[in-house]
Design an enzyme around this catalytic site. Structure first.
Site, mmCIF file in Angstrom:
data_model
loop_
_atom_site.group_PDB
_atom_site.id
_atom_site.type_symbol
_atom_site.label_atom_id
_atom_site.label_comp_id
_atom_site.label_asym_id
_atom_site.label_seq_id
_atom_site.Cartn_x
_atom_site.Cartn_y
_atom_site.Cartn_z
ATOM 1 N N GLU A 1 0.737 -1.155 0.118
ATOM 2 C CA GLU A 1 -0.057 0.111 0.072
ATOM 3 C C GLU A 1 0.959 1.122 0.322
ATOM 4 O O GLU A 1 1.889 1.311 0.636
ATOM 5 C CB GLU A 1 -0.957 -0.065 1.223
ATOM 6 C CG GLU A 1 -2.113 -0.855 1.408
ATOM 7 C CD GLU A 1 -2.985 -0.884 2.609
ATOM 8 O OE1 GLU A 1 -2.525 0.202 3.453
ATOM 9 O OE2 GLU A 1 -3.737 -1.768 2.825
ATOM 10 N N CYS B 1 -3.759 1.637 7.926
ATOM 11 C CA CYS B 1 -2.822 1.087 7.071
ATOM 12 C C CYS B 1 -2.651 -0.547 7.287
ATOM 13 O O CYS B 1 -2.845 -1.176 8.019
ATOM 14 C CB CYS B 1 -1.334 1.401 7.775
ATOM 15 S SG CYS B 1 0.125 0.875 7.159
ATOM 16 N N ASN C 1 -8.582 4.081 13.899
ATOM 17 C CA ASN C 1 -9.365 3.220 12.598
ATOM 18 C C ASN C 1 -9.701 2.045 12.824
ATOM 19 O O ASN C 1 -8.751 1.138 13.039
ATOM 20 C CB ASN C 1 -8.663 3.407 11.618
ATOM 21 C CG ASN C 1 -8.602 4.760 10.896
ATOM 22 O OD1 ASN C 1 -9.568 5.601 10.818
ATOM 23 N ND2 ASN C 1 -7.590 5.425 10.610
#
Length: 355
Positions: A92, A341, A297
């Site tokens: 990513e 992430c 998150n």
């Protein structure tokens, strides 16, 4: 045979490689200009470079060692890229829009062995390090994405906070930094680059000794050994005592401020007790420490953790401020896409396995 990325050589390494093959140093400067100023996308696009030089490079190196696999765009301007490497692995890279410029978060490893209990990156264990070229190529792919928009946009900041532990891939990470800060190339200022570590104390010292004026961030997330070991297994091997000694060494050696990353987890590390302990931990170095409070998150696989309530976040912040600790609550990016992430990579791998 898989070719290495052309972006994996620093200018000095490129010059030496060409010189060993009878190509003079000034040709390396021409190649460098084509790569990072003209930003050509292939060897055939190189102009004004000796044909023999281009042929030598094309036989050994490649411009594309990764392909865009998935791209997600958020309403706030955040763009999350999932790249597929030559060996099929996925990584990513994230482009974020700030008031001060455009920042890219890069990945340094395929997977992560640090094993933080709240993190999506560690859901898949490390299979290998990325080469310096694969790290630089993430920046180049994002810059080419910006070039295609024809808005005269430029990557201005870099955070080395993607999948993996950067200090566990130290040499390649340092080569990456030397490529992107080169004033003849991308010329991204060293003070606009931040490297994050989970706490590899020896490497913090080694990083301090490099003389690079690059920012350092420490992913701390707990102010005492008992709690930090519970949520970050690395603390069992490197507890707070040697870690804080390494922080002191970094501050003394570089005279630079260090950022402390602190993800707030509801009813885990977000009480007033932890806020006071965190203030105590850095009281003697508060002029050289900046605490970044990070809203969590949520990750499906880590359902035991939830985002702290807003009241708890504000109370934690207020306590630190009253104790004289510089801090802020991090602005969130990409909350309408897979923000955490490693989340996009994990979901995509599961999706492809199910097909």
């Amino acid at each position: 045979m898989m070719k290495k990325s052309i972006y994996g050589l620093t200018f000095e390494q490129l010059s030496a490689w060409l010189l060993e093959r009878g190509i003079k140093r000034f040709h390396a400067a021409q190649v460098w200009d084509q790569l990072y100023r003209k930003r050509v996308a292939s060897f055939t696009e190189m102009s004004g470079v000796k044909e023999e030089c281009v042929k030598l490079l094309s036989e050994r190196f490649s411009f594309q060692t990764m392909q865009q696999h998935v791209k997600q765009e958020s309403e706030d301007g955040t763009v999350k890229f999932l790249f597929k490497l030559q060996d099929g692995n996925l990584i990513e890279t994230v482009l974020m829009k700030h008031k001060y410029g455009l920042s890219v978060c890069v990945t340094t490893q395929v997977g992560c062995n640090i094993g933080c209990s709240f993190c999506a990156s560690g859901l898949l264990k490390k299979s290998r390090d990325l080469s310096s070229g694969e790290i630089v190529e993430q920046i180049m792919n994002v810059q080419l994405h910006l070039d295609e928009r024809n808005k005269d946009e430029r990557v201005s900041h870099i955070v080395v906070m993607g999948i993996g532990e950067p200090f566990d891939n130290f040499e390649n990470m340092i080569d990456f930094i030397n490529v992107v800060i080169d004033p003849k190339g991308l010329a991204i200022g060293s003070r606009r680059i931040t490297v994050s570590t989970s706490g590899l104390a020896k490497k913090i010292r080694e990083f301090a000794d490099t003389g690079l004026n690059v920012n350092l961030a420490l992913s701390l997330h707990a102010p005492n050994n008992e709690l930090r070991t519970r949520i970050m297994k690395i603390n069992k091997a490197i507890p707070l005592e040697p870690l804080m000694e390494a922080v002191d060494y970094y501050i003394t050696t570089t005279n630079r401020r260090i950022t402390i990353e602190y993800i707030l987890l509801r009813d885990v590390n977000d009480h007033q007790k932890e806020a006071e302990e965190l203030a105590d931990l850095f009281q003697d170095k508060k002029q050289k420490v900046y605490v970044n409070l990070i809203p969590y998150n949520p990750v499906d696989e880590h359902g035991q953790y939830q985002r702290s309530k807003q009241a708890s976040v504000l109370a934690f912040y207020d306590t630190l401020k009253k104790r004289g600790i510089n801090c802020k609550i991090r602005q969130e990016h990409g909350t309408d896409i897979d923000a955490a992430c490693g989340q996009l990579r994990s979901k995509q791998i599961k999706k492809e396995k199910a097909q």
